[in-house]
Write a protein that holds these residues in place. Structure first.
Motif, mmCIF file in Angstrom:
data_model
loop_
_atom_site.group_PDB
_atom_site.id
_atom_site.type_symbol
_atom_site.label_atom_id
_atom_site.label_comp_id
_atom_site.label_asym_id
_atom_site.label_seq_id
_atom_site.Cartn_x
_atom_site.Cartn_y
_atom_site.Cartn_z
ATOM 1 N N ALA A 79 -5.738 -14.681 7.121
ATOM 2 C CA ALA A 79 -5.206 -15.045 5.807
ATOM 3 C C ALA A 79 -4.613 -13.828 5.093
ATOM 4 C CB ALA A 79 -6.317 -15.668 4.952
ATOM 5 N N PHE A 80 -5.301 -12.704 5.148
ATOM 6 C CA PHE A 80 -4.795 -11.486 4.518
ATOM 7 C C PHE A 80 -3.488 -11.049 5.159
ATOM 8 C CE2 PHE A 80 -8.417 -10.841 1.904
ATOM 9 C CZ PHE A 80 -8.117 -9.797 1.044
ATOM 10 N N LEU A 83 -0.623 -13.276 4.002
ATOM 11 C CA LEU A 83 -0.249 -12.982 2.618
ATOM 12 C C LEU A 83 0.470 -11.635 2.511
ATOM 13 C CD1 LEU A 83 -3.472 -14.197 0.756
ATOM 14 C CD2 LEU A 83 -1.219 -15.287 0.752
ATOM 15 N N MET A 84 0.016 -10.655 3.281
ATOM 16 C CA MET A 84 0.666 -9.345 3.256
ATOM 17 C C MET A 84 2.074 -9.416 3.827
ATOM 18 S SD MET A 84 -2.612 -7.003 4.404
ATOM 19 C CE MET A 84 -1.722 -5.462 4.520
ATOM 20 N N ASP A 85 2.289 -10.295 4.786
ATOM 21 C CA ASP A 85 3.630 -10.460 5.343
ATOM 22 C C ASP A 85 4.532 -11.268 4.415
ATOM 23 O OD1 ASP A 85 5.581 -10.491 7.695
ATOM 24 O OD2 ASP A 85 5.274 -12.636 7.365
ATOM 25 N N ARG A 86 3.952 -12.231 3.730
ATOM 26 C CA ARG A 86 4.754 -13.135 2.905
ATOM 27 C C ARG A 86 5.117 -12.517 1.563
ATOM 28 N NH1 ARG A 86 8.019 -15.592 0.984
ATOM 29 N NH2 ARG A 86 8.281 -17.828 0.659
ATOM 30 N N LEU A 92 1.619 -4.173 -0.741
ATOM 31 C CA LEU A 92 1.521 -2.860 -1.385
ATOM 32 C C LEU A 92 0.202 -2.691 -2.122
ATOM 33 C CD1 LEU A 92 5.160 -2.572 -2.804
ATOM 34 C CD2 LEU A 92 4.212 -1.434 -0.789
ATOM 35 N N ALA A 93 -0.341 -3.795 -2.644
ATOM 36 C CA ALA A 93 -1.586 -3.706 -3.410
ATOM 37 C C ALA A 93 -2.803 -3.541 -2.513
ATOM 38 C CB ALA A 93 -1.740 -4.956 -4.283
ATOM 39 N N PHE A 94 -2.835 -4.250 -1.368
ATOM 40 C CA PHE A 94 -4.059 -4.301 -0.571
ATOM 41 C C PHE A 94 -4.033 -3.416 0.661
ATOM 42 C CE2 PHE A 94 -4.666 -8.087 -3.107
ATOM 43 C CZ PHE A 94 -6.038 -8.077 -3.331
ATOM 44 N N ASP A 95 -2.873 -2.963 1.103
ATOM 45 C CA ASP A 95 -2.838 -2.114 2.288
ATOM 46 C C ASP A 95 -3.673 -0.842 2.121
ATOM 47 O OD1 ASP A 95 -1.788 -1.430 4.964
ATOM 48 O OD2 ASP A 95 -0.759 0.171 3.879
ATOM 49 N N PRO A 96 -3.533 -0.093 1.012
ATOM 50 C CA PRO A 96 -4.395 1.092 0.861
ATOM 51 C C PRO A 96 -5.862 0.735 0.665
ATOM 52 C CG PRO A 96 -3.068 0.740 -1.112
ATOM 53 C CD PRO A 96 -2.549 -0.192 -0.079
ATOM 54 N N LEU A 97 -6.133 -0.405 0.016
ATOM 55 C CA LEU A 97 -7.523 -0.798 -0.205
ATOM 56 C C LEU A 97 -8.211 -1.147 1.107
ATOM 57 C CD1 LEU A 97 -7.224 -3.007 -3.433
ATOM 58 C CD2 LEU A 97 -7.973 -0.625 -3.226
ATOM 59 N N LEU A 98 -7.474 -1.764 2.025
ATOM 60 C CA LEU A 98 -8.045 -2.067 3.338
ATOM 61 C C LEU A 98 -8.415 -0.790 4.082
ATOM 62 C CD1 LEU A 98 -5.691 -4.955 4.518
ATOM 63 C CD2 LEU A 98 -8.083 -5.144 3.864
ATOM 64 N N ALA A 141 -0.793 -7.904 10.773
ATOM 65 C CA ALA A 141 0.223 -7.464 9.813
ATOM 66 C C ALA A 141 1.299 -6.637 10.509
ATOM 67 C CB ALA A 141 -0.431 -6.664 8.688
ATOM 68 N N ASN A 142 0.889 -5.736 11.387
ATOM 69 C CA ASN A 142 1.865 -4.939 12.141
ATOM 70 C C ASN A 142 2.664 -5.816 13.105
ATOM 71 O OD1 ASN A 142 1.060 -2.580 10.881
ATOM 72 N ND2 ASN A 142 -0.432 -2.067 12.461
ATOM 73 N N GLY A 143 2.004 -6.806 13.687
ATOM 74 C CA GLY A 143 2.711 -7.696 14.596
ATOM 75 C C GLY A 143 3.765 -8.533 13.888
ATOM 76 N N PHE A 144 3.435 -9.045 12.708
ATOM 77 C CA PHE A 144 4.408 -9.829 11.950
ATOM 78 C C PHE A 144 5.630 -8.992 11.577
ATOM 79 C CE2 PHE A 144 0.711 -12.578 10.257
ATOM 80 C CZ PHE A 144 0.755 -13.366 11.404
#
Length: 258
Positions: A79-80, A83-86, A92-98, A141-144
């Motif tokens: 799901a994440f 959403l990160m791809d869409r 931008l908000a959650f990539d550093p938090l992950l 996310a990298n694959g998308f």
């Protein structure tokens, strides 16, 4: 006589393992290492066989925690990633938090979960979820984002919807990365479950390890380590089988190469 390559892949690691076990057994038999510090392989196998019924009960509990946490972790990671791809803002908000979430040691989070949620199933599953969703999220996310932009533009000129682009272009392109992340998550699931059990509980391999460690039964400790390693390898093999079933085009490519 030349040994076939598939046979070498089996024989080489088996010989290496047998060699290590032989050296280990020889060192213990010769008294080079005190027996109370390092039990011999024969003692470990004896402990494994002797406690097998009890170990199976603990194993089933740990496996249930790992499987449930892995399933939830994969679902959350998927799901994440979608959403990160869409949504670029979401990315931008959650990539550093992950990334930051993975810098916190699980052994530091586990006591808090036990304090908040008790010694039951919930804190253990939550810890497995935290340790397993990150590899899946990053891999997907990298694959998308690895899909050729020209391919997406072509589909849009053919009036393809966003769902069709995702279904027929992005998702198949991300499958390789997804299964690579899933293999990592499968091994993390077992380790995460065992770590959570160290801090309290009633059943599980981690609880068993804590009990035998306090009684200095290191032969039983090594027996549990063998079970954990075997279980992790079995889960990784299960991921390979799932990949084989979900990616028929990859099987076709292998057949063409042969």
């Amino acid at each position: 006589m030349r040994i076939p390559k598939p046979t070498k892949r089996v024989v080489a690691p088996v010989c290496a393992i047998l060699g290590i076990l032989a050296v280990w057994q020889g060192a213990c038999s010769a008294g080079l290492v005190p027996n109370f510090m390092l039990p011999s392989p024969v003692q470990v196998v004896a402990a494994l066989v002797g406690d097998l019924p009890l170990l199976c009960q603990h194993l089933l509990w740990t496996l249930a925690e790992a499987a449930l946490g892995l399933a939830i972790g994969v679902a959350v990671g998927f799901a994440f990633a979608v959403l990160m791809d869409r949504f670029e803002t979401f990315y931008l908000a959650f990539d550093p938090l992950l990334t930051v979430s993975q810098t916190v040691p699980t052994v530091a989070i586990a006591p808090l979960f036990v304090l908040w949620f008790g010694y039951g199933l919930l804190p253990k599953v939550l810890l497995v979820v935290i340790t397993t969703f990150f590899p899946v999220t990053v891999a997907l996310a990298n694959g998308f984002r690895s899909v050729d932009q020209d391919q997406i533009d072509l589909m849009r000129t053919m009036r393809a919807t966003e769902w069709q682009i995702f279904r027929y272009a992005k998702l198949p392109a991300a499958m390789d990365q997804f299964f690579s992340g899933l293999r990592i998550s499968a091994t993390y699931a077992i380790v995460g479950a065992v770590i959570s059990e160290w801090l309290g509980g009633f059943w599980g391999l981690g609880v068993y390890m804590t009990r035998v460690r306090k009684s200095f039964s290191y032969d039983r400790m090594f027996a549990v380590i063998i079970i954990i390693s075997a279980l992790s390898l079995a889960l990784m093999r299960g991921v390979d089988v799932l990949e084989h079933l979900c990616m028929p085009w990859k099987r076709a490519e292998r057949n063409d190469q042969q």
